[in-house]
Write a protein that holds these residues in place. Structure first.
Motif, PDB file in Angstrom:
ATOM      1  N   ARG A 102     -29.516  -6.537  30.642  1.00  0.00           N
ATOM      2  CA  ARG A 102     -30.646  -5.408  30.747  1.00  0.00           C
ATOM      3  C   ARG A 102     -30.578  -5.361  32.316  1.00  0.00           C
ATOM      4  N   GLY A 103     -30.526  -3.904  32.650  1.00  0.00           N
ATOM      5  CA  GLY A 103     -30.695  -3.654  34.322  1.00  0.00           C
ATOM      6  C   GLY A 103     -32.427  -3.730  34.535  1.00  0.00           C
ATOM      7  N   ARG A 104     -32.507  -3.596  35.608  1.00  0.00           N
ATOM      8  CA  ARG A 104     -33.972  -3.658  36.444  1.00  0.00           C
ATOM      9  C   ARG A 104     -33.851  -2.725  37.445  1.00  0.00           C
ATOM     10  N   MET A 105     -35.059  -1.956  37.369  1.00  0.00           N
ATOM     11  CA  MET A 105     -35.343  -1.021  38.537  1.00  0.00           C
ATOM     12  C   MET A 105     -35.943  -1.531  39.537  1.00  0.00           C
ATOM     13  N   LEU A 106     -35.711  -1.289  40.763  1.00  0.00           N
ATOM     14  CA  LEU A 106     -36.229  -2.021  41.881  1.00  0.00           C
ATOM     15  C   LEU A 106     -37.397  -0.702  42.395  1.00  0.00           C
TER      16      LEU A 106
END
Length: 187
Positions: free
Chosen positions: A68-72
């Motif tokens: 799972r990616g994460r937005m900064l």
């Protein structure tokens, strides 16, 4: 004879090459009277998915292994590690490199970035080895410790043995194992 359909036409070149190989014909990089071309079979996604599935199945965590990616926030930038041990255990990235003598700085920086973005203190870099070399020493980087984990691809090592060794390494790294309860902090 295998044939592609409208959904799998992108495999036509691979099927043709497979037929040539089965027929005992080969191709090489020499100049000749025939026209040839090449293509790449994209393997990174398949390898990453297989390692992730292996770990998810074998670790039997009360947590999940994902990518799972994460937005900064507040930007639109994202970080996308190959391995996220959720919730809140660690992150990891799979590198298509063999027999490291030292951890490449760019990979080290990327692992630390992933751990920082996920607010985790453990990061791992998974690479491959074809010699009896041991994994590299852990590298403390601020509040993050980056560990090197290896898939053993030495001659004579079966894929099953290599998988078992990687799973044991990950269990040691995460401090989990049979009969050990892991408290997962919800995020």
């Amino acid at each position: 004879m295998a044939r592609s359909d409208r959904r799998t036409t992108h495999y036509d070149d691979a099927l043709m090459l497979a037929r040539l190989l089965i027929a005992g014909q080969s191709r090489g990089p020499a100049f000749g009277g025939s026209t040839a071309w090449s293509f790449l079979i994209p393997t990174p996604d398949a390898v990453e998915s297989a390692v992730r599935a292996l770990l998810a199945e074998r670790l039997q965590l009360p947590c999940v292994v994902t990518n799972r990616g994460r937005m900064l926030r507040p930007t639109a930038l994202t970080v996308n590690p190959d391995l996220v041990f959720e919730p809140g255990l660690a992150v990891g990235d799979i590198k298509y490199k063999i027999d490291w003598e030292e951890m490449p700085r760019s990979d080290l920086y990327q692992a630390v970035s992933f751990a920082s973005a996920y607010e985790m203190s453990k990061a791992a870099l998974v690479s491959f080895k074809t010699t009896a070399r041991r994994p590299l020493q852990d590298i403390p980087f601020g509040d993050v410790v980056v560990q090197h984990l290896c898939w053993d691809a030495t001659q004579g090592t079966s894929p099953e043995d290599a998988a078992d060794r990687l799973v044991r390494s990950v269990q040691q790294w995460l401090g989990i194992g049979p009969g050990v309860t892991v408290e997962c902090a919800a995020r």
